[in-house]
Design a protein around this motif. Structure first.
Motif, PDB file in Angstrom:
ATOM      1  N   MET A 128       0.827  -1.200   0.000  1.00  0.00           N
ATOM      2  CA  MET A 128       0.000   0.000   0.000  1.00  0.00           C
ATOM      3  C   MET A 128       0.865   1.256   0.000  1.00  0.00           C
ATOM      4  N   ARG A 129       1.924   1.265   0.802  1.00  0.00           N
ATOM      5  CA  ARG A 129       2.804   2.434   0.881  1.00  0.00           C
ATOM      6  C   ARG A 129       3.449   2.733  -0.468  1.00  0.00           C
ATOM      7  N   HIS A 130       3.836   1.688  -1.206  1.00  0.00           N
ATOM      8  CA  HIS A 130       4.436   1.889  -2.523  1.00  0.00           C
ATOM      9  C   HIS A 130       3.448   2.567  -3.475  1.00  0.00           C
ATOM     10  N   ASP A 131       2.174   2.226  -3.356  1.00  0.00           N
ATOM     11  CA  ASP A 131       1.173   2.859  -4.214  1.00  0.00           C
ATOM     12  C   ASP A 131       1.080   4.353  -3.945  1.00  0.00           C
ATOM     13  N   VAL A 132       1.112   4.741  -2.685  1.00  0.00           N
ATOM     14  CA  VAL A 132       1.047   6.162  -2.326  1.00  0.00           C
ATOM     15  C   VAL A 132       2.267   6.901  -2.863  1.00  0.00           C
ATOM     16  N   ILE A 133       3.437   6.315  -2.688  1.00  0.00           N
ATOM     17  CA  ILE A 133       4.665   6.935  -3.192  1.00  0.00           C
ATOM     18  C   ILE A 133       4.621   7.042  -4.712  1.00  0.00           C
ATOM     19  N   ALA A 134       4.241   5.961  -5.376  1.00  0.00           N
ATOM     20  CA  ALA A 134       4.188   5.946  -6.838  1.00  0.00           C
ATOM     21  C   ALA A 134       3.186   6.971  -7.353  1.00  0.00           C
ATOM     22  N   ASN A 135       1.991   6.989  -6.792  1.00  0.00           N
ATOM     23  CA  ASN A 135       0.961   7.919  -7.255  1.00  0.00           C
ATOM     24  C   ASN A 135       1.350   9.366  -6.990  1.00  0.00           C
ATOM     25  N   THR A 136       1.970   9.617  -5.852  1.00  0.00           N
ATOM     26  CA  THR A 136       2.416  10.978  -5.547  1.00  0.00           C
ATOM     27  C   THR A 136       3.485  11.417  -6.534  1.00  0.00           C
ATOM     28  N   ALA A 137       4.430  10.536  -6.823  1.00  0.00           N
ATOM     29  CA  ALA A 137       5.501  10.876  -7.770  1.00  0.00           C
ATOM     30  C   ALA A 137       4.940  11.134  -9.161  1.00  0.00           C
ATOM     31  N   VAL A 138       4.021  10.303  -9.615  1.00  0.00           N
ATOM     32  CA  VAL A 138       3.427  10.505 -10.939  1.00  0.00           C
ATOM     33  C   VAL A 138       2.607  11.795 -10.963  1.00  0.00           C
ATOM     34  N   ALA A 139       1.903  12.074  -9.869  1.00  0.00           N
ATOM     35  CA  ALA A 139       1.143  13.330  -9.789  1.00  0.00           C
ATOM     36  C   ALA A 139       2.080  14.531  -9.866  1.00  0.00           C
ATOM     37  N   LEU A 140       3.208  14.457  -9.172  1.00  0.00           N
ATOM     38  CA  LEU A 140       4.181  15.555  -9.225  1.00  0.00           C
ATOM     39  C   LEU A 140       4.769  15.722 -10.620  1.00  0.00           C
TER      40      LEU A 140
END
Length: 129
Positions: A1-13
């Protein structure tokens, strides 16, 4: 789950960053051209700066749309790897026309490597599920 948050945040940025770069280039094409690495000397060259601005806006929207659609990380990764072709092309363009633009070359080369590495990471981590 944590990887999804990091990945989605990075892609959003990345998406938001591309939107910002595109908007900046539309607002100040001469400055954007210098930052790109190939300053515009003729008014006709502004058309190419505005084309790259539109490209950046569209790609930024693409990444944000993928996030809104909640696509798999594999899809995000594939998109980043394919989009990495753009800064590779930009690097070649700048190197061919203004090889003294070291900062711009580092920017294009670095962003292409980051997109490739991050895209590959997203692809691989999704395949392990």
């Amino acid at each position: 789950m944590r990887h999804d948050v990091i990945a989605n945040t990075a892609v959003a940025l990345i998406g938001i960053g591309l939107l910002a770069v595109g908007a900046f280039a539309i607002a100040s094409p001469e400055t954007a051209a210098v930052m790109f690495g190939v300053p515009t000397q003729a008014i006709e060259a502004r058309a190419y700066v505005l084309a790259t601005a539109t490209r950046d806006l569209a790609i930024g929207c693409w990444f944000l749309a993928l996030l809104a659609l909640r696509v798999r990380r594999q899809t995000l990764g594939a998109s980043l790897v394919v989009v990495a072709l753009i800064p590779i092309g930009d690097f070649i363009n700048v190197y061919s026309n203004a090889p003294e633009s070291t900062t711009a070359l580092l920017l294009h080369g670095g962003s292409s490597m980051a997109f490739l590495a991050f895209g590959a990471w997203l692809w691989r981590t999704d395949l392990r599920r």
